[in-house]
Scaffold this active site. Structure first.
Site, PDB file in Angstrom:
ATOM      1  N   ARG A  12     -29.046 -41.427  18.589  1.00  0.00           N
ATOM      2  CA  ARG A  12     -29.348 -42.895  18.030  1.00  0.00           C
ATOM      3  C   ARG A  12     -28.928 -43.628  18.685  1.00  0.00           C
ATOM      4  NH1 ARG A  12     -34.217 -45.361  14.161  1.00  0.00           N
ATOM      5  NH2 ARG A  12     -31.428 -44.225  13.047  1.00  0.00           N
ATOM      6  N   ASP A  13     -27.265 -42.885  18.456  1.00  0.00           N
ATOM      7  CA  ASP A  13     -26.340 -43.942  18.821  1.00  0.00           C
ATOM      8  C   ASP A  13     -25.183 -43.600  19.967  1.00  0.00           C
ATOM      9  OD1 ASP A  13     -24.620 -46.731  19.282  1.00  0.00           O
ATOM     10  OD2 ASP A  13     -23.154 -46.375  17.817  1.00  0.00           O
ATOM     11  N   LEU A  14     -25.484 -42.172  21.272  1.00  0.00           N
ATOM     12  CA  LEU A  14     -24.282 -42.067  21.685  1.00  0.00           C
ATOM     13  C   LEU A  14     -24.330 -43.118  23.004  1.00  0.00           C
ATOM     14  CD1 LEU A  14     -23.648 -39.158  23.046  1.00  0.00           C
ATOM     15  CD2 LEU A  14     -24.952 -39.405  24.223  1.00  0.00           C
ATOM     16  N   ASN A  18     -17.647 -42.319  20.700  1.00  0.00           N
ATOM     17  CA  ASN A  18     -18.399 -41.515  19.907  1.00  0.00           C
ATOM     18  C   ASN A  18     -18.601 -40.275  20.617  1.00  0.00           C
ATOM     19  OD1 ASN A  18     -19.225 -43.239  18.277  1.00  0.00           O
ATOM     20  ND2 ASN A  18     -21.551 -43.368  18.587  1.00  0.00           N
TER      21      ASN A  18
END
Length: 178
Positions: A12-14, A18
């Site tokens: 959910r935060d690619l 990251n």
């Protein structure tokens, strides 16, 4: 990412911040996915088990899927959308959506189609457009089922366009085997 999805986890935060390229013991470079801080376990039907109490979106707006921008339940395909944006950004040097503030970007994620990558970067072979836009489909059901399928499609386009892949990088087939 496919390994996380197989274990029932949506990142959910690619985003580029990251993903770190590191080197294996034998000198082979590989991507390492970091910061699972807002990851969610997927339920047996593939959706997240919980969303935020307010239904507010969590993540980085430039890389959010439309369903995530709406604060709706997401599954692994939200990460495939975000990966499509990462690839778009890497190949064109630009983000597909930008705005003056958080809400401008979210509204574009939800309601606008991205420009074709080959329009943004004229030297980019048009064959990449279909694969990147497939990953960035507004409807999650239209996106590739797995990240491996998307990467394999990118590799096939690269081969068909005569783009050489670095020999040291593992192919999608190698990733699926490990």
């Amino acid at each position: 990412l496919d390994a996380a999805h197989q274990k029932g986890i949506a990142h959910r935060d690619l985003k580029p911040e990251n993903v770190v390229i590191t080197v294996d013991e034998d000198g082979t470079p590989f991507a390492k996915l970091l910061d699972f801080g807002i990851a969610k376990l997927l339920s047996s039907d593939g959706g997240v088990q919980h969303k935020t109490q307010t239904g507010a979106p969590i993540g980085t707006p430039h890389y959010m899927s439309p369903e995530q921008a709406r604060g709706r339940n997401v599954d692994h395909r939200t990460d495939i959308y975000s990966f499509g944006i990462v690839v778009y950004h890497c190949l064109t040097g630009q983000l597909p959506f930008d705005g003056e503030d958080y809400m401008d970007i979210l509204l574009k994620q939800v309601g606008q189609d991205p420009p074709r990558p080959s329009e943004v970067c004229p030297g980019l072979p048009e064959g990449f457009d279909a694969v990147i836009l497939w990953m960035m489909a507004k409807d999650p059901a239209v996106r590739p089922e797995t990240l491996g399928a998307a990467v394999q499609a990118l590799e096939e386009v690269a081969a068909g366009e005569g783009v050489d892949l670095p020999p040291a990088l593992p192919s999608a087939a190698h990733i699926r085997q490990t």
